[in-house]
Structure formats: C-alpha cells, structure tokens
Design an enzyme around this catalytic site. Structure first.
Site, PDB file in Angstrom:
ATOM      1  N   ARG A 139      52.824  19.122   1.711  1.00  0.00           N
ATOM      2  CA  ARG A 139      52.498  18.510   3.015  1.00  0.00           C
ATOM      3  C   ARG A 139      52.250  19.649   4.015  1.00  0.00           C
ATOM      4  O   ARG A 139      53.209  20.206   4.571  1.00  0.00           O
ATOM      5  CB  ARG A 139      53.663  17.632   3.504  1.00  0.00           C
ATOM      6  CG  ARG A 139      53.993  16.514   2.548  1.00  0.00           C
ATOM      7  CD  ARG A 139      55.131  15.639   3.008  1.00  0.00           C
ATOM      8  NE  ARG A 139      55.612  14.871   1.868  1.00  0.00           N
ATOM      9  CZ  ARG A 139      55.021  13.775   1.392  1.00  0.00           C
ATOM     10  NH1 ARG A 139      53.943  13.294   1.991  1.00  0.00           N
ATOM     11  NH2 ARG A 139      55.503  13.149   0.337  1.00  0.00           N
ATOM     12  N   CYS A 194      53.943   9.361   1.505  1.00  0.00           N
ATOM     13  CA  CYS A 194      52.586   9.535   2.061  1.00  0.00           C
ATOM     14  C   CYS A 194      52.122   8.274   2.781  1.00  0.00           C
ATOM     15  O   CYS A 194      51.480   8.348   3.832  1.00  0.00           O
ATOM     16  CB  CYS A 194      51.597   9.875   0.948  1.00  0.00           C
ATOM     17  SG  CYS A 194      51.993  11.411   0.107  1.00  0.00           S
TER      18      CYS A 194
HETATM   19  C1  BEZ Z   1      55.542  10.414  -1.864  1.00  0.00           C
HETATM   20  O1  BEZ Z   1      56.341   9.485  -1.871  1.00  0.00           O
HETATM   21  O2  BEZ Z   1      54.689  10.533  -0.996  1.00  0.00           O
HETATM   22  C2  BEZ Z   1      55.607  11.418  -2.949  1.00  0.00           C
HETATM   23  C3  BEZ Z   1      56.830  11.694  -3.525  1.00  0.00           C
HETATM   24  C4  BEZ Z   1      56.896  12.605  -4.549  1.00  0.00           C
HETATM   25  C5  BEZ Z   1      55.751  13.246  -5.001  1.00  0.00           C
HETATM   26  C6  BEZ Z   1      54.546  12.987  -4.387  1.00  0.00           C
HETATM   27  C7  BEZ Z   1      54.465  12.080  -3.356  1.00  0.00           C
END
Ligand code: BEZ
Length: 234
Positions: A134, A51
């Site tokens: 997402r 993110c």
């Molecule tokens: C992330 O790195 O954005 C992420 C990875 C796994 C679960 C939620 C967010």
C-alpha cells in the site's frame, strides 16, 4: 533473461513517467496532471477486504481532495476487467460503515506487467512478490514527489492523515513555514529557523507575534480560515 533493476523513487525527485490503461481510459503520467497535485496510490489486490474498505473511504472523500486541487489515481497489478468488476461490486453490493452505492470515479491503473509498480517501488518482495504494497505518492503541480508513505498488506491506511498531509504540504509551500507534530489547520506553525546570531537574538528579545521556545524553535499563529482560503481557494 536479464533482470531489470529499479531504483526507489525519492522525495524531491521528478515522478517517473509512464503511460497506462485505467478504468477511466488511458493516462500519460504525470503530464496529464500538470498544474494539479496528484496522489498516486497502490493497493495489493482487487476483491480483498482491506482494499475494499480503503477504496470506499477514498472514493467517498474524493470531492474534498479535488477541492484541494488534487486528483487521485489508484493502481494494482490486476487487469482491467478485474478492476471494472470489483468497482461494480463495490457500487452495487457493498455497504460498509454507512457508505453505500459508492462510485469510484478516479482512474484505477491496470498493471499486470508490474511495470508501473516496479517503477515506483511498490513491489516489495519481503512483503509479497505478487501484490503491490500500500504505497502513497504525493506529487506536486510541477511533477515532483513530495511525500511517500508505504504500508504493508495487513494495515489499512488512514485517509484523514493523507488529507492532512496534502493540506500540510500546500500550507508549507504557500506560507513558507514548517508544521509541527500533529499539525491541523488553525494550529500554530513554525517559522524558518534563525540563520544568524543576530536573528536568533532578535527572535528571543522580540515582542513580535511569535512564540519562541528557544532561539531555533519559534511559532506563529496562522488561522484556519487563512489556510483554507488559500489551499481550497474558498
Ligand atoms: C486486503 O484485505 O486488502 C488484503 C489482505 C491481504 C493481502 C492482500 C490484500
């Protein structure tokens, strides 16, 4: 307690309405964005690596989206103070792929009740029951959903593709054409399929500036400057 059921929003439908608190104040969606394109997107959680890479990329590209008459609005099911702390960390501490000192100026919705996330089908329990997937919603100036993308938690989005899709949607509208696979501004565009035997015959025999691969598949030139002048109002 009675469980609320939500239907997934679909392309061609009005964007569901909501009011929300964001990092840029309250918004009334989509009314506040009337006359603009808007990309409403969700991310799973603040202070997570994928993110963070996505926010830095999107924020760095924001000016390009704004020039195409498009506003960005983010959402996660975190609270406002988490959002503020995360955006401050991004600006003050994170340097990634040549991006640094990145300020996120678009609103980020707090949605701890998951109300908006549920309204937009961003909660997909097979993937996670506590984090939004997402999602990306392209909403046109009349408030109609025009494209929807969903990605899982583990895969960061391609923001150049999101930009291409935005320009493509506007090009299809402005020039009444369709766009072939991998289209980029400057590439040939598809003219509406012949709707009668007469037009099909005419197309195949015509020396017009059209290339027909068969009667139902004809393209024409549409130069990059013409597209960008219209879409970016340059
Ligand atoms: C992330 O790195 O954005 C992420 C990875 C796994 C679960 C939620 C967010």
């Amino acid at each position: 307690m009675e469980e609320k059921t939500y239907s997934m929003p679909r392309i061609g439908e009005k964007a569901p309405e909501f009011k929300a608190v964001t990092t840029q104040g309250e918004i009334n969606f989509p009314a506040d964005y009337k006359g603009n394109w808007v990309i409403l997107f969700s991310h799973p959680a603040d202070f997570t690596p994928v993110c963070t890479s996505e926010f830095m990329t999107f924020a760095t590209m924001e000016k390009r989206f704004n020039e195409a008459n498009c506003k960005l609005v983010g959402l996660s099911v975190d609270g406002l103070y988490s959002h503020i702390a995360w955006l401050r960390t991004i600006k003050e501490k994170i340097e990634y792929k040549g991006m640094k000192n990145v300020e996120v100026n678009f609103p980020l919705i707090e949605d701890i009740t998951m109300e908006v996330a549920n309204l937009y089908g961003m909660m997909q329990p097979g993937e996670s029951s506590t984090k939004a997937v997402r999602a990306v919603f392209f909403i046109d100036p009349k408030g109609i959903i025009r494209t929807i993308l969903y990605y899982p938690l583990s895969l960061g989005r391609n923001f150049e593709e999101i930009y291409r899709a935005l320009i493509g949607l506007q090009t299809a509208d402005e020039f009444s054409v369709a766009l072939p696979a991998d289209w980029q501004p400057g590439d040939d565009v598809i003219v509406p399929t012949a709707g009668s035997c007469g037009v099909a015959k005419q197309r195949m025999e015509s020396k017009e500036e059209m290339t027909c691969y068969d009667w139902f598949f004809c393209t024409k030139k549409l130069d990059k400057d013409t597209v960008l002048k219209k879409v970016l109002k340059k």
